[in-house]
Design a protein around this motif. Sequence first.
Motif, short mmCIF file in Angstrom:
data_model
loop_
_atom_site.label_atom_id
_atom_site.label_comp_id
_atom_site.label_asym_id
_atom_site.label_seq_id
_atom_site.Cartn_x
_atom_site.Cartn_y
_atom_site.Cartn_z
N UNK A 25 1.26 -0.85 -4.41
CA UNK A 25 1.36 -2.22 -3.95
C UNK A 25 1.68 -2.19 -2.46
N UNK A 26 0.74 -2.56 -1.60
CA UNK A 26 0.97 -2.45 -0.16
C UNK A 26 2.19 -3.22 0.34
N UNK A 30 5.41 -1.58 2.08
CA UNK A 30 5.79 -1.93 3.45
C UNK A 30 7.28 -2.23 3.58
N UNK A 31 7.90 -2.65 2.48
CA UNK A 31 9.34 -2.93 2.49
C UNK A 31 10.16 -1.69 2.17
N UNK A 32 9.51 -0.64 1.68
CA UNK A 32 10.23 0.57 1.29
C UNK A 32 10.66 0.56 -0.17
N UNK A 71 8.37 -7.28 -7.63
CA UNK A 71 7.61 -6.04 -7.80
C UNK A 71 7.87 -5.42 -9.17
N UNK A 72 9.13 -5.35 -9.56
CA UNK A 72 9.45 -4.79 -10.89
C UNK A 72 8.79 -5.63 -11.98
#
Length: 151
Positions: A25-26, A30-32, A71-72
């Motif tokens: 997931x880009x 990008x957030x780490x 995301x999770x």
Amino acid sequence: MKEKIDEYQIYKKHYEQIYNQVKNDPYAQSLGIKLTKFEAGFAEATLDVQSHMVNAYGTVHGAIMYALADHAFSVACNAYGKTSVGLSTTIQFMESAKPGDKIVARATEVRRNFRTGFYRIEIFHEEKLIATMEAVSYRKDHYFIDIDQQE
């Protein structure tokens, strides 16, 4: 009548292909955000809070915690290879985190049917619960992996 597909068998058979899709997931990258656990209907992701991720009061911005939880949630609801998108979410912030803290989101499937999925996401700093999210996914008719329809 169409035979019902055993999605758990799809998860087991196509684990690597599904995992490779959901981990890339880009925005999360990008957030780490790092995906640390991936199971059928469950995902865990972590994030080290950076100094640029805070609000005017020096605590982690709510949007950062939301992105981690989302995301999770996304990984958990797509674990069966069936394209699923967020339909609605409700998040409650109870505590904050600061730069240098590691926060963890755990998404757990509560119930899933043909068209929708219901998830509970908890965000922790160490062992302390700092936020919760309830989320509903919409499950499309499309699988994002190649499956044999006779599975």
